[in-house]
Design an enzyme around this catalytic site. Structure first.
Site, PDB file in Angstrom:
ATOM      1  N   ASP A  80       0.819  -1.216   0.000  1.00  0.00           N
ATOM      2  CA  ASP A  80       0.000   0.000   0.000  1.00  0.00           C
ATOM      3  C   ASP A  80       0.853   1.267   0.000  1.00  0.00           C
ATOM      4  OD1 ASP A  80      -2.133  -1.859   0.440  1.00  0.00           O
ATOM      5  OD2 ASP A  80      -1.888  -1.656   2.604  1.00  0.00           O
ATOM      6  N   GLU A 132     -11.503  -0.287  -3.327  1.00  0.00           N
ATOM      7  CA  GLU A 132     -10.691   0.270  -2.240  1.00  0.00           C
ATOM      8  C   GLU A 132      -9.488   1.010  -2.831  1.00  0.00           C
ATOM      9  OE1 GLU A 132      -9.377  -3.077   0.120  1.00  0.00           O
ATOM     10  OE2 GLU A 132      -8.127  -3.860  -1.478  1.00  0.00           O
TER      11      GLU A 132
HETATM   12  O1  FUB Z   1      -3.159  -3.599   3.523  1.00  0.00           O
HETATM   13  C1  FUB Z   1      -4.472  -3.856   3.985  1.00  0.00           C
HETATM   14  C2  FUB Z   1      -5.471  -3.589   2.903  1.00  0.00           C
HETATM   15  O2  FUB Z   1      -5.179  -4.367   1.750  1.00  0.00           O
HETATM   16  C3  FUB Z   1      -5.461  -2.178   2.373  1.00  0.00           C
HETATM   17  O3  FUB Z   1      -6.062  -1.264   3.238  1.00  0.00           O
HETATM   18  C4  FUB Z   1      -6.145  -2.390   1.093  1.00  0.00           C
HETATM   19  O4  FUB Z   1      -6.093  -1.310   0.206  1.00  0.00           O
HETATM   20  C5  FUB Z   1      -5.458  -3.632   0.579  1.00  0.00           C
HETATM   21  O5  FUB Z   1      -4.250  -3.324  -0.052  1.00  0.00           O
END
Ligand code: FUB
Length: 320
Positions: free
Chosen positions: A15, A222
């Protein structure tokens, strides 16, 4: 050009939010644990406990690990899961935005501050009032205003907020209904609160129709990122279960945004998450995959690849 291999190999990182501060590229990633865990759709395997900050003289240059800059134990309101962070600079201070579950298990977004881009960061005692879900992205607009984009479905709980209140049993909308949308809120001058309640960031197709929940290759899942190029605002994000990074554009930071296309085809691993940053006139995509761990989806590694715009402002699609 790309680094071809993970930028950071002494720990698992994911991320990546990249920004240029003081002439260097600073990377604010999640720090994946090197433990064996059961995987589920709630994301319990992403049990991260701290953040490290990294920097480079340029996107292809050597990476410096500035060490641990914030730990879960030093966030008074949080109980678990320090997920994808982002950072900003304003008025002489650096601000780290991060999601975590509060003591009731509800994801909120907190802020921690520092005098230096590499930290260490001190967490505020409470999360941002009115914050929810995960994946904060802070965007500095040309007029000096700052906006926080956020939200993620499934384990990120966005589906639990459809009534305006948190409902643990919140379901994803039916396939023929409009998809869930990321949220945006303008930040106050001290960067610690929202000046108004978060609003939806609307994403439409080329006919102006909202993308549907069943349109999994285009709809939001997301990992929002906002950048501006030649006066156009680019909202990019992960499609989650379609495993691509895609983007939509608008002439202002609040939208509505019109879907444009794919930035990155699927990486090795389940999640895909990114940031886009300009350094000395060239543009770069920071992202992660699970190649360093041999494909274990919760042990990820940050990579970088150069990004190019076509003459019409579209982003040239990339393969990892
Ligand atoms: O790293 C945890 C979660 O996985 C992140 O918040 C999302 O975007 C995905 O990458």
């Amino acid at each position: 050009m790309s680094s071809r291999s993970p930028l950071i190999t002494h720990m698992f990182t994911a991320d990546p939010s990249a920004h240029v501060f003081e002439g260097r590229v600073f990377i604010y990633p999640s720090h994946d644990l090197d433990k064996d865990m059961e995987e589920n759709d709630n994301g319990d395997q992403y049990a991260m406990e701290d953040y490290h900050v990294f920097s480079q003289p340029d996107p292809l240059g050597p990476v410096t690990d500035h060490g641990q800059v914030l730990h879960l134990r030093d966030v008074p309101w949080a109980s678990q899961q320090l997920w994808a962070p982002d950072a900003a600079y304003r008025n002489g201070r650096y601000y780290l935005y991060f999601p975590a579950r509060d003591k009731q298990g509800v994801f909120r977004i907190g802020v921690a501050t520092s005098e230096r881009p590499e930290g260490p960061f001190r967490a505020e005692p409470e999360p941002i009032p009115g914050s929810l879900s995960i994946d904060p992205c802070v965007f500095a607009d040309r007029d000096g205003e700052f906006y926080l984009y956020f939200g993620g479905v499934w384990g990120g709980q966005l589906q639990c907020w459809q009534t305006g209140e948190f409902r643990a049993d919140g379901k994803m909308p039916p396939d023929d209904q409009p998809a869930l949308l990321p949220k945006v809120a303008k930040l106050s001058a001290d960067m610690l609160t929202f000046v108004a309640p978060p609003q939806d960031v609307v994403i439409v197709d080329d006919k102006g129709e909202k993308l549907k929940a069943g349109d999994i290759t285009r709809r939001y899942f997301e990992g929002p990122w906002m950048h501006q190029h030649n006066g156009t605002y680019y909202l990019s994000y992960s499609t989650g279960d379609a495993h691509t990074l895609v983007y939509a554009t608008a002439d202002n930071p609040l939208g509505p945004f019109t879907f444009r296309g794919t930035i990155l085809t699927p990486v090795l691993g389940w999640t895909t998450h990114h940031s886009i940053v300009e350094h000395n006139g060239r543009w770069w995509l920071y992202y992660h995959d699970a190649s360093l761990s041999g494909g274990i989806s919760y042990k990820r590694s940050v990579k970088v690849q150069e990004l190019f715009y076509e003459a019409d402002g579209s982003i040239r699609p990339m393969t990892p």
